[in-house]
Design an enzyme around this catalytic site. Structure first.
Site, PDB file in Angstrom:
ATOM      1  N   SER A 289     -12.573 -22.964 -18.202  1.00  0.00           N
ATOM      2  CA  SER A 289     -12.870 -22.638 -19.598  1.00  0.00           C
ATOM      3  C   SER A 289     -13.212 -23.915 -20.351  1.00  0.00           C
ATOM      4  CB  SER A 289     -11.666 -21.979 -20.262  1.00  0.00           C
ATOM      5  OG  SER A 289     -10.598 -22.898 -20.383  1.00  0.00           O
ATOM      6  N   ASP A 290     -14.026 -23.786 -21.377  1.00  0.00           N
ATOM      7  CA  ASP A 290     -14.155 -24.882 -22.322  1.00  0.00           C
ATOM      8  C   ASP A 290     -12.799 -24.991 -23.021  1.00  0.00           C
ATOM      9  OD1 ASP A 290     -15.088 -26.921 -23.937  1.00  0.00           O
ATOM     10  OD2 ASP A 290     -16.951 -25.892 -24.463  1.00  0.00           O
ATOM     11  N   TRP A 291     -12.554 -26.109 -23.667  1.00  0.00           N
ATOM     12  CA  TRP A 291     -11.229 -26.401 -24.237  1.00  0.00           C
ATOM     13  C   TRP A 291     -10.886 -25.443 -25.393  1.00  0.00           C
ATOM     14  CZ3 TRP A 291     -12.521 -28.617 -20.179  1.00  0.00           C
ATOM     15  CH2 TRP A 291     -11.788 -29.619 -19.559  1.00  0.00           C
TER      16      TRP A 291
END
Ligand code: NAG
Ligand code: NAG
Ligand code: NAG
Ligand code: NAG
Ligand code: NAG
Ligand code: NAG
Ligand code: NAG
Ligand code: NAG
Ligand code: NAG
Ligand code: NAG
Ligand code: NAG
Length: 870
Positions: A289-291
């Protein structure tokens, strides 16, 4: 704490808490939907390029306990360890924590690393070898710092709108040029021993409204992130295309994005991850996932997410959608055990594929501080030791950086003033030629536009080891040549500037810029995305002023994409215009090389320089358009972005996509085509195996209790363990107890053998392998008709011929070095994919009956030669 870490920590709240702006109160719209697609595909043991890694990963994962598998999948939380993201370790088997770290232009927030030219500047070289060498150099530096996965390269954004804040991190508005940039960078990075991460998957085309927290900080009261609504054909022909190339090149990881697609979040959209990515494109690596882009636990697991980054629900909550929750979800049967096995397998297979072993260099830096000694666990302030060893990983990358930026500098106009030959007097004008008074790293995450612009802002940045300003490099060259040299390094000294550039014998070089970056930083009202397409800091007035006073004015642009040059580009006093993109640490040396002809320019613009903003079509959504619900961005323009849009509208341009001049001249002749014996396209058939599981696990909750006797609980750290054998209490989730049937879509937990999609590759990552069959080989002769050696970038365009097709699309290119008077053959290839359209009915690529014409030319509008494909 270092400034860079601070701004990232604050994220969307960097802007002082504002009251919510009133948003347009329009009634709730009928919004696009994304169809469910389950189950999540498991790894293919025979996938090309992965089979050996699969066996190694299978051996490894089969030995793991459930808690160990969960450890691999879940980050330890924001600031839990030294890198921007790390997962749990497996001490029992000697696997240290994997380090996921920025950025696509070099190592972020470290020291003694290099700052490379941006992806976009690299794309402008149109040079596959340089793209690979940059990837290799970045991969070596990352490896030397102990980084396992370097978070790049970027194909999303591709550049739907010219203002897109992160367009410079990617390559080009064209999917073929971007796809080649992706594949070359991935191969380079991974050959150097660092796993690449192709991002952001997919439709991540603007910064505004990508995250709700960030939007709240800017005063917009929206409950959900924006939705990019993209039709199936556009998805395949434009946005997915470069990701397919990255997957074919064997990319180990892919980052899903903040934005929603068709109103389903990027990291839990089963159609994107299960269907397009893992089934159709046969991606064998892992999806992270992106942050803070993960919003659910079980739902994202079955939708195809494999790694939660940075692991906590939001920064520093100490809680996670996975970790404890994922352990529980497997134990209570919500998430099938095979899915967690597959996550672990994908992560380990990527590691084995790229490194062959689980041995890794130690992590030698801390993102959170530049102090030598400090806490390993930054947020907990625990584990005091040496955390920055200041290891110098730069080797001789400075010379490569200089070469890429020089070879990526596009000569847009030249009426004869270039190349410079021992000029009598040089006057360099503009803040963009000088240094930032606060130093090259003087602004947190480069979130300012002070001094010469070497890179944009945000997480896609790296620390400059030094930054050669144009002023210093040009002065050094002037002294060497015996020229007189003066510079005015501000845009706001018209009197001094006029006095200087009005003198006899002057060559005035004006440096101007525009900047953009990531959404969590607002620079001068630009919340990542640019708010306009004009130059910053009165750049246009500066150019207009200097050129009204001096009849030999050369303009150098440092920008993250097009700016409008309409008001002055054709002033005869402006004798040359160059676009130097975002060149990285060797900026001044690179531009000096081009201005003086040490490098004969051959770069080509990776985007169009239009006359007006309107001519570009698709725009950024700057104001919410769906009340307090998710803003809706309808990609109604389809594949018509940049040159495809200009061509469709018949709009005039200043400089078209693919355009760029040289100090010599070339002639094109003798186009020929040869048809290859590629057979008929056969859809992929057959089935996968049933979902395998590896090893076994205890179903006794007491086996998962936090091992207090072995080590202490680190504050806010994310673990795979339970605090209590009371599952509901351990989950800390008031809704605990829902079964898979109650809240997961049908088939989410199926483990039966699944049929392959006809468009899929079967064992071949990137899609049906016949899509990459070569159908035609086209050749043409390129002659250097000038008197000096030069490089030329012949480009192959194709007209697909249908009423809905762009006039032409780029399909291949090369960068050829040709001696004066010599002729070199340009060879280009067209694959089946190149000739096809995505057929939404057939759900496959199909070559239409429309007449296909191939063109060889020097830009998208200078199509010297053409030939019909029979
Ligand atoms: C989004 O909706 C469009 C229109 O219905 C459809 O063609 C496309 O496949 C959908 N994409 C995703 C990822 O859901
Ligand atoms: C999970 O990772 C942490 C470190 O990040 C480590 O302390 C712990 O021992 C690991 N747990 C297992 C089960 O390997
Ligand atoms: C488990 O996930 C839920 C949200 O689904 C969250 O509220 C809870 O805090 C998580 N529990 C732990 C222990 O992290
Ligand atoms: C299983 O665990 C997950 C994660 O904590 C939770 O969301 C779900 O409600 C639980 N379901 C059951 C049936 O216990
Ligand atoms: C950094 O790397 C060097 C050489 O590999 C090693 O001796 C040192 O312990 C490492 N430092 C840290 C903090 O990991
Ligand atoms: C310099 O300028 C003077 C005055 O215009 C002119 O006579 C002379 O030829 C110029 N020299 C060069 C080298 O341009
Ligand atoms: C465009 O934005 C830049 C940067 O914020 C600003 O300096 C400039 O004045 C703006 N241009 C116009 C025409 O408003
Ligand atoms: C341009 O010149 C005019 C007239 O000298 C001056 O008022 C203005 O400030 C100048 N602008 C810039 C950016 O040099
Ligand atoms: C070109 O420069 C000269 C000064 O050298 C000036 O007199 C003239 O007005 C300028 N022309 C334009 C179109 O700006
Ligand atoms: C897994 O199976 C092995 C071999 O059958 C057995 O020794 C081990 O105790 C089992 N582990 C668990 C956690 O059930
Ligand atoms: C689990 O226990 C640790 C240590 O006591 C505590 O810090 C943490 O908040 C607890 N987590 C939950 C979800 O109760």
């Amino acid at each position: 704490m270092k400034a860079s870490a601070l701004s990232c920590l604050l994220g969307g709240t960097l802007v002082a808490a504002a009251t919510f702006n009133p948003v347009d109160k329009i009634h709730k719209r009928d919004v696009a939907k994304s169809d469910p697609y389950y189950p999540s595909p498991w790894m293919n043991p025979e996938a090309d390029g992965w089979a050996e890694a699969y066996i190694q990963a299978k051996d490894f994962v089969s030995q793991l306990t459930l808690a160990e598998k969960v450890n691999l999948t879940t980050g330890v939380g924001w600031q839990g360890e030294q890198c921007v993201g790390q997962v749990g370790a497996i001490p029992r088997l000697g696997l240290r924590s994997l380090c996921m770290h920025d950025a696509p232009i070099g190592v972020r927030g470290s020291d003694y690393n290099s700052a490379f030219p941006s992806g976009q500047t690299t794309a402008a070289t149109w040079d596959r070898v340089l793209m690979y060498r940059r990837g290799f150099a970045m991969g070596s530096e990352a490896k030397g710092k102990g980084i396992t996965v370097l978070l790049g390269p970027v194909a999303g954004p591709i550049g739907r709108s010219p203002e897109g804040g992160r367009n410079w991190e990617g390559f080009s508005v064209d999917p073929v040029l971007t796809g080649i940039g992706m594949a070359q960078t991935v191969s380079g990075m991974q050959d150097a021993g660092t796993i690449a991460c192709a991002k952001h998957f997919v439709g991540n085309e603007q910064e505004n409204f990508r995250q709700t927290g960030e939007s709240h900080g800017y005063g917009y009261d929206i409950a959900e992130s924006l939705s990019s609504n993209i039709d199936d054909k556009t998805m395949h022909e434009l946005y997915l295309w470069p990701f397919a190339d990255a997957i074919r090149a064997g990319v180990g990881s892919i980052m899903c994005s903040y934005t929603q697609v068709n109103n389903s979040y990027g990291c839990q959209n089963s159609k994107l991850l299960n269907n397009l990515l893992k089934d159709e494109l046969g991606f064998q690596g892992f999806v992270m996932s992106d942050w803070q882009a993960q919003h659910t636990g079980a739902a994202s697991a079955v939708a195809g997410l494999d790694m939660s980054m940075p692991g906590d629900t939001e920064f520093n909550t100490g809680l996670s959608y996975w970790g404890t929750n994922l352990t529980l979800a497997v134990l209570n049967g919500t998430v099938p055990a095979y899915r967690v096995d597959d996550m672990a397998l994908r992560i380990m297979a990527a590691l084995f594929k790229v490194r062959g072993t689980i041995d890794m260099d130690p992590i030698n830096f801390s993102f959170w501080t530049s102090d030598t000694y400090g806490p390993v666990h930054w947020v907990a302030q625990e584990g005091y030791q040496e955390i920055n060893s200041h290891v110098d990983v730069r080797e001789d990358h400075g010379s490569l950086i200089r070469e890429i930026a020089a070879k990526g500098t596009v000569l847009l106009k030249n009426t004869g003033s270039l190349p410079l030959k021992k000029p009598k007097f040089i006057a360099v004008i503009g803040e963009d030629a000088g240094s930032n008074p606060n130093g090259p790293n003087g602004c947190s995450d480069h979130g300012c536009d002070d001094g010469t612009l070497g890179m944009g802002w945000g997480s896609g940045t790296a620390t400059f080891p030094y930054l050669v300003s144009p002023d210093s490099a040009l002065q050094a060259r002037a002294i060497q040549d015996g020229s007189r040299y003066e510079s005015v390094l501000t845009n706001y000294a018209p009197d001094k500037t006029k006095a200087l550039v009005s003198q006899a014998n002057v060559t005035a070089i004006v440096f101007v810029n525009a900047d953009s970056g990531e959404g969590y930083i607002n620079v001068d009202g630009n919340m990542g995305d640019r708010k306009n397409l004009t130059l910053w800091k009165n750049g246009d007035d500066l150019v207009k002023n200097v050129s009204s006073w001096c009849d030999n004015t050369i303009v150098v642009l440092h920008t993250p994409g097009p700016v409008l040059l309409t008001e002055w580009y054709d002033n005869p006093n402006i004798t040359a215009i160059l676009w130097a993109g975002m060149p990285g640490q060797e900026s001044g040396n690179s531009i000096a090389d081009v201005l003086y002809g040490n490098v004969n320019p051959a770069a080509r613009s990776p985007f169009t320089w239009g006359k007006t903003r309107e001519d570009y079509g698709a725009d950024i959504l700057y104001k919410p358009n769906n009340g307090g619900d998710a803003p809706q961005v309808d990609f109604t323009e389809g594949v018509f972005i940049d040159y495809r849009q200009f061509d469709k509208a018949g709009a005039e341009v200043l400089y078209e996509f693919g355009y760029g001049l040289s100090y010599t001249t070339f002639e094109y002749s003798n186009i020929k085509v040869e048809k290859s014996g590629a057979g008929k396209y056969t859809p992929t058939v057959g089935k996968t195996d049933a979902a395998p599981t590896f090893g076994n696990y205890s179903e006794d909750l007491s086996d998962y209790l936090f091992p207090k006797d072995e080590f202490p609980y680190i504050y806010q750290y994310i673990y795979p363990y339970l605090n209590t054998t009371d599952a509901k209490k351990a989950s800390a989730d008031p809704h605990y107890g829902q079964t898979a049937e109650e809240f997961l879509p049908p088939h989410a937990t199926d483990s039966d053998a699944q049929p392959y999609l006809r468009s899929s590759g079967g064992n071949s990552p990137g899609g049906n392998r016949q899509l990459y069959d070569i159908m035609y080989t086209i050749t043409a002769d390129i002659t250097n008709t000038g008197s000096i050696v030069g490089e030329e970038v012949p480009q192959l365009y194709l007209s697909l011929g249908g009423p809905d097709d762009p006039k032409v699309v780029l399909r291949d290119f090369d960068r050829l070095r040709i001696d004066p008077g010599q002729t070199t053959q340009f060879t280009a290839r067209l694959t089946r994919r190149d000739l096809s359209n995505w057929d939404t009915e057939a759900q496959d690529w199909v070559i239409s009956d429309h007449k296909k014409i191939a063109y060889v030319g020097r830009s998208s509008r200078k199509l010297d030669l053409q030939i019909e494909l029979a």
